[in-house]
Enzyme design. Structure first.
Site, PDB file in Angstrom:
ATOM      1  N   SER A   1      -1.872  68.807   7.755  1.00 16.01           N
ATOM      2  CA  SER A   1      -2.892  68.744   8.569  1.00 16.01           C
ATOM      3  C   SER A   1      -3.418  70.220   8.769  1.00 16.01           C
ATOM      4  CB  SER A   1      -2.588  68.340   9.996  1.00 16.01           C
ATOM      5  OG  SER A   1      -3.619  68.121  11.079  1.00 16.01           O
TER       6      SER A   1
ATOM      7  N   ASP B   1     -10.900  69.988   9.050  1.00 13.33           N
ATOM      8  CA  ASP B   1      -9.688  70.528   8.638  1.00 13.33           C
ATOM      9  C   ASP B   1      -9.320  69.793   7.412  1.00 13.33           C
ATOM     10  OD1 ASP B   1      -9.052  68.066   9.554  1.00 13.33           O
ATOM     11  OD2 ASP B   1      -7.307  68.588  10.691  1.00 13.33           O
TER      12      ASP B   1
ATOM     13  N   ASP C   1      -7.256  67.923   5.923  1.00 17.00           N
ATOM     14  CA  ASP C   1      -7.131  66.690   5.760  1.00 17.00           C
ATOM     15  C   ASP C   1      -8.246  65.627   6.517  1.00 17.00           C
ATOM     16  OD1 ASP C   1      -6.205  66.869   8.302  1.00 17.00           O
ATOM     17  OD2 ASP C   1      -4.507  65.377   8.367  1.00 17.00           O
TER      18      ASP C   1
END
Length: 560
Positions: free
Chosen positions: A142, A299, A301
């Site tokens: 993430s 971000d 992902d």
């Protein structure tokens, strides 16, 4: 014990050429060996997450093989298609870990559908559902710093795996020796045997079509003249986000050049998180130079999106996740009512730590707001409940304060691609009527009150960090605070007591204060942090901020 495991790794053929030299370098460092081998990375509902490197407490091909064997053992009990979807982002070794997982699944006779390029979390959730898979794997950490990577496990519904399923997988992992317990064939062999196949163009096209079908005012963007600066933060958002925006007619997009292409080292920002200013700094500078209406960043992902909006004086202001959640809810409700596309008995969903401003907006438009535990799988769970009743179209919007948004039931996780689309459409709409996102936000505050929502984090690194966090949470339960900064606690909700909340148990405490303010204390599920969420309400921003500062100062000694 940990030294024995270290020696076992040293004598093994570790295949990955980085691992053995790394272990040789720490041969005389007992603390380092202990940190890497005294414990194993824990597999929970969010899967695995850790620093990339050698050892049982690191992310490497052996940890991935062990985890995937545990997942494979569970899949083999599930019947169905015996298929798992896999996607990955731009992080260090993400592609290696994805192909490693595919090799383990194929060796177990389980079919794999893997993307042929890095694609985000929502694309993984979509492919899992599209191919009616038993499970999905997303290789990502993430928004963590560059040294991390991770492995998120998804169930057949495209939601992150349930606690029950994750517990079974964890038990299977425990039975699997990390160095020789997993079945494995090479990725190439899996392809040759027809067990590993790439995600098809039909699936990708269906993903984009599902997103674009959720436009509130179709066709508006083509003529609105929106000027956008976008940063994928060197992650997986570039292709899907620009694809959808171009399809909508938004073509004046300037990409932040230093953050355009995949780069797992994230050299422009130490923490590729669209919640923080440092990650958006280059984009903001470019937006000012270009005179953009909007600056947008996803971000790595691409499940979360942050923005900076242009103000009347030409400056740019960051918009919080709570503010954007409120703005999007307001825009979707007003737009769908105007267009006659609002379903009967509409439902919106948000996490319990997200702003109560959204509850007020939902009530204004006659929308049922459901509050769920933190973690987007609980929003997905509400969508699944509606789907089971044949009422999935009632779901119009879900969000978390941590910049995660979803409109539509095509996936069951937060989606920065649709978030980006709706934010740009909203900006284009307000621009077309001579207004702006900033102006609409001020109108919302004028109508509902000046809510302020802020989050503080307290970090607890090292092996003892989790114990310290548990001790603090237990202390708050054993000796409940009666006031914060002289503001009396009028009620405490302990979400570990599910009989009181009607929700599954969770390690969350919510304090409602005499002033109407709220303090939420919650350990992170993925990082060694305790987070405090403050909601204050004032006549103006200064009053709300002053109240937040008082409360934060009062709680700091308790959590330090």
């Amino acid at each position: 014990m940990y030294m024995d495991e270290y020696k076992r790794w040293m004598s093994a053929n570790l295949e990955d050429s980085d691992l053995k030299p790394e272990l040789q370098r720490i041969a005389e460092n007992d603390d380092e060996i202990k940190d890497r081998f005294a414990v194993s990375l824990a597999f929970g509902t969010a899967g695995l997450r850790g620093v990339v490197g050698a050892g049982t407490n690191r992310m490497n091909i052996w940890v991935v093989r062990q985890a995937t064997q545990g997942l494979a053992n569970w899949v083999k009990t599930q019947g169905g298609n015996q298929t798992v979807a896999i996607s990955y982002d731009s992080r260090i070794k993400s592609d290696v870990f994805a192909k490693t997982a595919a090799g383990v699944l194929a060796a177990n006779g389980i079919k794999v559908r893997i993307y042929d390029e890095l694609m985000p979390v929502p694309a993984l959730s979509f492919a899992t559902r599209y191919y009616q898979c038993n499970a999905g794997i997303m290789v990502t950490a993430s928004h963590n710093p560059a040294k991390y990577n991770g492995y998120k496990a998804y169930g057949p519904d495209g939601c992150q795996m349930t606690d029950d399923a994750a517990a079974i997988v964890y038990d299977e992992i425990q039975k699997t020796d990390i160095l020789n317990g997993a079945k494995y064939i090479s990725f190439a062999q899996g392809v040759e045997e027809g067990l590993i196949r790439f995600v098809g163009d039909d699936c990708k096209a269906a993903f984009y079509a599902a997103i674009e079908s959720r436009q509130v005012r179709p066709g508006l963007c083509a003529t609105a003249g929106l000027k956008l600066v976008y940063s994928p933060l060197n992650g997986s958002g570039l292709v899907p986000v620009t694809h959808v925006l171009n399809d909508m007619g938004i073509t004046d997009i300037t990409i932040v050049p230093e953050q355009e292409y995949p780069n797992g080292y994230f050299t422009t920002c130490s923490y590729p998180n669209p919640e923080i200013f440092e990650a958006l700094k280059l984009g903001l500078e470019l937006a000012k130079a270009e005179g953009a209406d909007l600056m947008l960043a996803t971000d790595p992902d691409a499940d979360r999106v942050g923005i900076a909006m242009k103000c009347p004086d030409g400056s740019y202001e960051l918009v919080s996740g709570n503010e954007m959640g409120a703005l999007l809810l307001d825009y979707i409700c007003a737009g769908r009512i105007e267009k006659g596309t609002m379903p009967a008995n509409p439902v919106a969903v948000k996490s319990i730590v997200s702003t109560p401003l959204a509850d007020a907006i939902a009530a204004h438009y006659g929308v049922e707001m459901r509050n769920v535990l933190t973690g987007f799988k609980w929003i997905g769970d509400q969508i699944a409940g509606l789907e089971a009743k044949g009422e999935v179209e009632r779901f119009i919007f879900g969000f978390e304060e941590s910049y995660g948004y979803l409109a539509g039931s095509y996936v069951r996780d937060k989606d920065a691609v649709i978030g980006s689309m709706l934010i740009c459409e909203m900006a284009a709409y307000y621009r077309s009527i001579g207004s702006s996102i900033k102006q609409r936000l001020e109108e919302i505050y004028a109508e509902y009150g000046r809510y302020l929502n802020k989050v503080d984090s307290f970090e607890f690194p090292g092996l003892s960090g989790m114990d310290k966090m548990a001790s603090i949470m237990q202390g708050l339960r054993d000796v409940p605070p009666t006031e914060f900064a002289g503001d009396a606690v009028v009620s405490v909700t302990d979400y570990k007591k599910s009989d009181e909340t009607g929700l599954p148990p969770a390690n969350v405490l919510i304090y409602k204060l005499a002033s109407g303010s709220t303090v939420v204390v919650r350990p992170s599920g993925t990082e060694p942090k305790i987070k405090t969420y403050f909601t204050t309400l004032g006549k103006n921003l200064a009053e709300a901020q002053a109240k937040k500062d008082e409360l934060a100062a009062a709680i700091k000694p308790i959590l330090s």
